[in-house]
Design an enzyme around this catalytic site. Sequence first.
Site, mmCIF file in Angstrom:
data_model
loop_
_atom_site.group_PDB
_atom_site.id
_atom_site.type_symbol
_atom_site.label_atom_id
_atom_site.label_comp_id
_atom_site.label_asym_id
_atom_site.label_seq_id
_atom_site.Cartn_x
_atom_site.Cartn_y
_atom_site.Cartn_z
ATOM 1 N N SER A 64 0.863 -1.162 0.015
ATOM 2 C CA SER A 64 0.063 -0.007 -0.128
ATOM 3 C C SER A 64 0.936 1.327 0.171
ATOM 4 C CB SER A 64 -0.890 -0.028 1.323
ATOM 5 O OG SER A 64 -1.625 1.311 1.414
ATOM 6 N N TYR B 157 -1.442 -0.556 10.000
ATOM 7 C CA TYR B 157 -1.514 -0.942 8.397
ATOM 8 C C TYR B 157 -0.317 -0.697 7.758
ATOM 9 C CZ TYR B 157 -3.573 -1.123 3.793
ATOM 10 O OH TYR B 157 -4.006 -1.448 2.567
HETATM 11 N N1 LIG Z 1 -8.693 -0.892 -1.933
HETATM 12 C C1 LIG Z 1 -7.529 -0.006 -1.737
HETATM 13 O O1 LIG Z 1 -7.753 1.107 -1.988
HETATM 14 C C2 LIG Z 1 -6.444 -0.505 -1.457
HETATM 15 C C3 LIG Z 1 -5.419 0.330 -1.277
HETATM 16 C C4 LIG Z 1 -4.099 0.003 -0.915
HETATM 17 C C5 LIG Z 1 -3.752 -1.283 -0.489
HETATM 18 N N2 LIG Z 1 -4.954 -2.199 -1.021
HETATM 19 C C6 LIG Z 1 -4.512 -3.732 -0.333
HETATM 20 O O2 LIG Z 1 -4.994 -4.372 -1.607
HETATM 21 C C7 LIG Z 1 -5.358 -5.850 -1.201
HETATM 22 C C8 LIG Z 1 -6.702 -6.149 -1.315
HETATM 23 O O3 LIG Z 1 -7.251 -5.206 -0.718
HETATM 24 P P1 LIG Z 1 -8.950 -4.979 -1.221
HETATM 25 O O4 LIG Z 1 -9.052 -3.648 -1.387
HETATM 26 O O5 LIG Z 1 -9.288 -5.835 -2.221
HETATM 27 O O6 LIG Z 1 -9.837 -5.415 -0.091
HETATM 28 P P2 LIG Z 1 -10.575 -6.555 0.307
HETATM 29 O O7 LIG Z 1 -11.085 -6.482 1.849
HETATM 30 O O8 LIG Z 1 -11.588 -6.912 -0.611
HETATM 31 O O9 LIG Z 1 -9.485 -7.873 0.273
HETATM 32 C C9 LIG Z 1 -8.631 -8.320 1.268
HETATM 33 C C10 LIG Z 1 -8.966 -10.152 0.998
HETATM 34 O O10 LIG Z 1 -7.991 -10.611 1.884
HETATM 35 C C11 LIG Z 1 -8.533 -11.520 2.381
HETATM 36 N N3 LIG Z 1 -8.102 -11.906 3.720
HETATM 37 C C12 LIG Z 1 -8.089 -11.409 5.046
HETATM 38 N N4 LIG Z 1 -7.620 -12.249 5.781
HETATM 39 C C13 LIG Z 1 -7.327 -13.471 5.126
HETATM 40 C C14 LIG Z 1 -6.574 -14.603 5.945
HETATM 41 N N5 LIG Z 1 -6.246 -14.354 7.251
HETATM 42 N N6 LIG Z 1 -6.410 -15.337 4.904
HETATM 43 C C15 LIG Z 1 -6.697 -15.428 3.658
HETATM 44 N N7 LIG Z 1 -7.109 -14.406 3.323
HETATM 45 C C16 LIG Z 1 -7.466 -13.313 3.971
HETATM 46 C C17 LIG Z 1 -10.060 -11.256 2.477
HETATM 47 O O11 LIG Z 1 -10.935 -12.267 2.768
HETATM 48 C C18 LIG Z 1 -10.259 -10.488 1.124
HETATM 49 O O12 LIG Z 1 -10.523 -11.257 0.110
HETATM 50 C C19 LIG Z 1 -4.939 -5.874 0.403
HETATM 51 O O13 LIG Z 1 -3.523 -6.219 0.532
HETATM 52 C C20 LIG Z 1 -4.892 -4.135 0.964
HETATM 53 O O14 LIG Z 1 -4.161 -3.941 1.912
HETATM 54 C C21 LIG Z 1 -6.113 -1.891 -1.119
#
Ligand SMILES: NC(=O)c1ccc[n+]([C@@H]2O[C@H](COP(=O)([O-])OP(=O)(O)OC[C@H]3O[C@@H](n4cnc5c(N)ncnc54)[C@H](O)[C@@H]3O)[C@@H](O)[C@H]2O)c1
Length: 267
Positions: free
Chosen positions: A146, A159
């Site tokens: 991130s 985070y």
């Molecule tokens: N959406 C954004 O704006 C954004 C920005 C920066 C970084 N991110 C990163 O992108 C990635 C995906 O995030 P997202 O936005 O799709 O959110 P999201 O919550 O949809 O995805 C996170 C996923 O991780 C899975 N997960 C959580 N704990 C777990 C575990 N113990 N074992 C297996 N799976 C697990 C969840 O079930 C989910 O499918 C993450 O690493 C997040 O930190 C997202």
Amino acid sequence: MGTLDGKAVIVTGGAGGIGSGSSQLLAREGAAVVVADIPAMAPRALAEELAASGHRAIGVEVDITDEGQVEAMAKAAVAAFGRIDGLHANAAATRLVATDGLLTELPRSDFEDAFQVNVIGTWLCCKHVIPVMVEQGGGSIVATSSGAATHGDIRNTAYGVTKAGVNQLMRTVATQFGRQGVRANTVMPGLIIHRGTEFLPEQFKQVILDNVLTPELGGPEAIASFVAYLFSDAARYVQGQSIHVDGGMHVHVPQLASILAQQTPLF
Ligand SMILES: NC(=O)c1ccc[n+]([C@@H]2O[C@H](COP(=O)([O-])OP(=O)(O)OC[C@H]3O[C@@H](n4cnc5c(N)ncnc54)[C@H](O)[C@@H]3O)[C@@H](O)[C@H]2O)c1
């Protein structure tokens, strides 16, 4: 012909917002995909959808903090497709972000939970996938970190710190296994709009929009297409990097963007 024809990849958090976009795009590029996620996210259902559209896919239920389950995930990938060419280590404890506040107020258990999933879980995935990659002559790992990994934040304490750990983990993989053909890079998204983030207040989204250097905010395909590139042979010389995919949010002085957004004369 897809850019990933003949490759097999695992996407953790593969049924979530960014992860489902990645699972779908990687499959369209020709990869056989292991959609790996916790049971509540129904990874098998997405895999079945992909298979129904003619792609090769399986779903695996996994908690990445449980080493036995992670080992079983890697074994399931090899059993189904004979190899693991790509790991999109994308799962994170995003549910904790909403309450991730000032470091003086953060409960210890929240920090530990974030560390367990974001750092330990990502490390366990690497630990059990890398030996397969080394044995077959190489592979590519892309972790989703991130922008919070590289900048201080008024909140997002656990985070940001754990995501910085993810960046360092990928550099470590590259350093320790690069010469055996394993590439490891980190993608650092800015705000990505998907079904889990579209509910965010318009005011918040507008602040981000005022600060990116693109006409619109990114969706999951912005990350997925970059992951597909890093998995492809075209990226064979890209190693150990942490790359912002955030519409340029981090490359400029934010105060000036705010002034421009308010249409205030500069002089
Ligand atoms: N959406 C954004 O704006 C954004 C920005 C920066 C970084 N991110 C990163 O992108 C990635 C995906 O995030 P997202 O936005 O799709 O959110 P999201 O919550 O949809 O995805 C996170 C996923 O991780 C899975 N997960 C959580 N704990 C777990 C575990 N113990 N074992 C297996 N799976 C697990 C969840 O079930 C989910 O499918 C993450 O690493 C997040 O930190 C997202």
